[in-house]
Design a protein around this motif. Sequence first.
Motif, mmCIF file in Angstrom:
data_model
loop_
_atom_site.group_PDB
_atom_site.id
_atom_site.type_symbol
_atom_site.label_atom_id
_atom_site.label_comp_id
_atom_site.label_asym_id
_atom_site.label_seq_id
_atom_site.Cartn_x
_atom_site.Cartn_y
_atom_site.Cartn_z
ATOM 1 N N ILE A 1 0.828 -1.204 0.000
ATOM 2 C CA ILE A 1 0.000 0.000 0.000
ATOM 3 C C ILE A 1 0.865 1.258 0.000
ATOM 4 O O ILE A 1 0.518 2.271 -0.636
ATOM 5 C CB ILE A 1 -0.948 0.004 1.221
ATOM 6 N N LEU A 2 2.003 1.220 0.663
ATOM 7 C CA LEU A 2 2.847 2.411 0.773
ATOM 8 C C LEU A 2 3.877 2.522 -0.350
ATOM 9 O O LEU A 2 4.632 3.495 -0.394
ATOM 10 C CB LEU A 2 3.570 2.411 2.126
ATOM 11 N N GLY B 1 -11.532 11.391 4.193
ATOM 12 C CA GLY B 1 -10.425 10.583 4.691
ATOM 13 C C GLY B 1 -10.476 10.384 6.188
ATOM 14 O O GLY B 1 -10.290 9.276 6.695
ATOM 15 N N SER B 2 -10.735 11.461 6.921
ATOM 16 C CA SER B 2 -10.825 11.359 8.384
ATOM 17 C C SER B 2 -11.982 10.472 8.795
ATOM 18 O O SER B 2 -11.862 9.646 9.708
ATOM 19 C CB SER B 2 -10.982 12.746 9.001
ATOM 20 N N HIS C 1 -3.657 3.948 3.326
ATOM 21 C CA HIS C 1 -3.660 4.764 2.111
ATOM 22 C C HIS C 1 -4.053 6.202 2.430
ATOM 23 O O HIS C 1 -3.422 7.150 1.933
ATOM 24 C CB HIS C 1 -4.624 4.179 1.079
ATOM 25 N N GLU C 2 -5.080 6.376 3.241
ATOM 26 C CA GLU C 2 -5.518 7.732 3.585
ATOM 27 C C GLU C 2 -4.451 8.465 4.382
ATOM 28 O O GLU C 2 -4.186 9.659 4.145
ATOM 29 C CB GLU C 2 -6.827 7.676 4.372
ATOM 30 N N LEU C 3 -3.809 7.794 5.329
ATOM 31 C CA LEU C 3 -2.763 8.432 6.127
ATOM 32 C C LEU C 3 -1.589 8.841 5.237
ATOM 33 O O LEU C 3 -1.040 9.945 5.376
ATOM 34 C CB LEU C 3 -2.286 7.481 7.224
ATOM 35 N N ALA C 4 -1.183 7.946 4.333
ATOM 36 C CA ALA C 4 -0.047 8.242 3.463
ATOM 37 C C ALA C 4 -0.381 9.364 2.484
ATOM 38 O O ALA C 4 0.461 10.225 2.194
ATOM 39 C CB ALA C 4 0.371 6.981 2.710
#
Length: 350
Positions: free
Chosen positions: A219-220, A311-312, A255-258
Motif C-alpha cells: 500500500i505504501l 479521509g478522516s 492509504h488515507e494516512l499516506a
Amino acid sequence: MPQVAHKSEGQKGAEAEVDSRRNDLGPFVVAAESSRMPMVFTNAREPSDRIIFANDSFLALTGYARVEVLGQAFEFLLAPNADEDHRQQLAAAFSGRGEDLLELPLHRKDGDTFWGGVFVSPVRDEAGAVVQHFASFVDLTRHIREKEHLRFLLDELNHRTQNTLATVLAIAGQTLRNAIDRQDVEAFEGRILALSKVHGILGRHEWLAVGLRELLDRILEPFGIAGEPPSRFTFTGADVRLDARAALNLAMVFHELATNAAKYGALSGAGAGVVAIAWKVEPSPQGDQLRLSWQESGGPAVAPPSRRGFGSRLIEGALADMLGGEVHLDYDPAGAACHIVMPLPKVAGD
C-alpha cells in the motif's frame, strides 16, 4: 511371506521377525491385514526402509501384487514427478525429524499418479530401538483436485474483480473529468487503486490471511517505501497475520494516512520528513489486540483540518464500525499521528 528374488539377509531377517511376532501381535496383524486402510511395514534397520509387509488394501490401492512390493525400498512408491523436496520430506519422516503426515505424489503399477496422505510411525522393540516403520495411506487425489478447482475459481474471481475495479476507475475518470475538482478525482482514483492492491494481495493468499508487513509494503509503495534510500518509512514490530476484513480496512486507513502525509505532512515536498510505524500484539480480556501507531516527523508544522473530510471519516469509522477498534488522530504541530487499537481475530493456520 511370498518369496522375492535377491532378498538381502536383512530383508530375510526382517520378514522372519514379522512372522515370529505374529503370535505376540496376532490381533494387530490380523487387523492390519483385513483393514480397509492401506498399510505397509518397513525394515528400519536398512537405510532404504525396505517393505516387509503390505496388506490387501494397499495392494488394491496401488495395483501391485504382493510379490512385487515386498523387498522394495519405500521410495519406489514415489511418482516420477516427485521432486527433491518430496524425497527430503520422506527421509525426514522416516528419521523422526519431520512431519509424521505427508502429502506425496505416488504412482500405481499402471503408471497412474495420485496424491497420497502418508502417515509414518516408528515401531520399537523392548529396548526402545526403532526396528520397523509403519505407514498408512489415504488417497487424496479427489481432495487435491477439488482444491485445485477452487483455486482456479478463486483466481478467476480475483481476475474479474480486478477488471471490475479497473472499469470503475475508467468510468469514474471519464464521468468526473470536467465535473469536479481534479484533486477529488485523483483522491477517488487513489482509493480504488489501493482497494485493487489489497484485493490482489488477498487473492494470492486465497483470502485467508495476509501479513501486516506485506500489506504495508504494497500500500505504501507509491509513497516512497521502495524509492531511493534512505526510506522515509521505518517499521517496528513482529509480523502479524490479518484476516481479510482487517486487511481490507487497514489498507484503506494506511492509504488515507499516506495520502495526507504526501499532501500536507511529513512526506510532502522534498524535505527530510519520515513516518515511523510501530505495532505490537498485547493480550486483553476479550483476546489478543493489535496496538499500532503512525507517527510523522520532520515535515512542515501541522495544523488541525478546518473540516472533517472523507479521509478522516474513513480512518475513524472503518475500524470503529467494521472491526470494533478505536482510532485517535492527533494533529500535533511536530507531526501528525494516528493511534489504533483493534481486536486481532485468529486466522487459519494460527
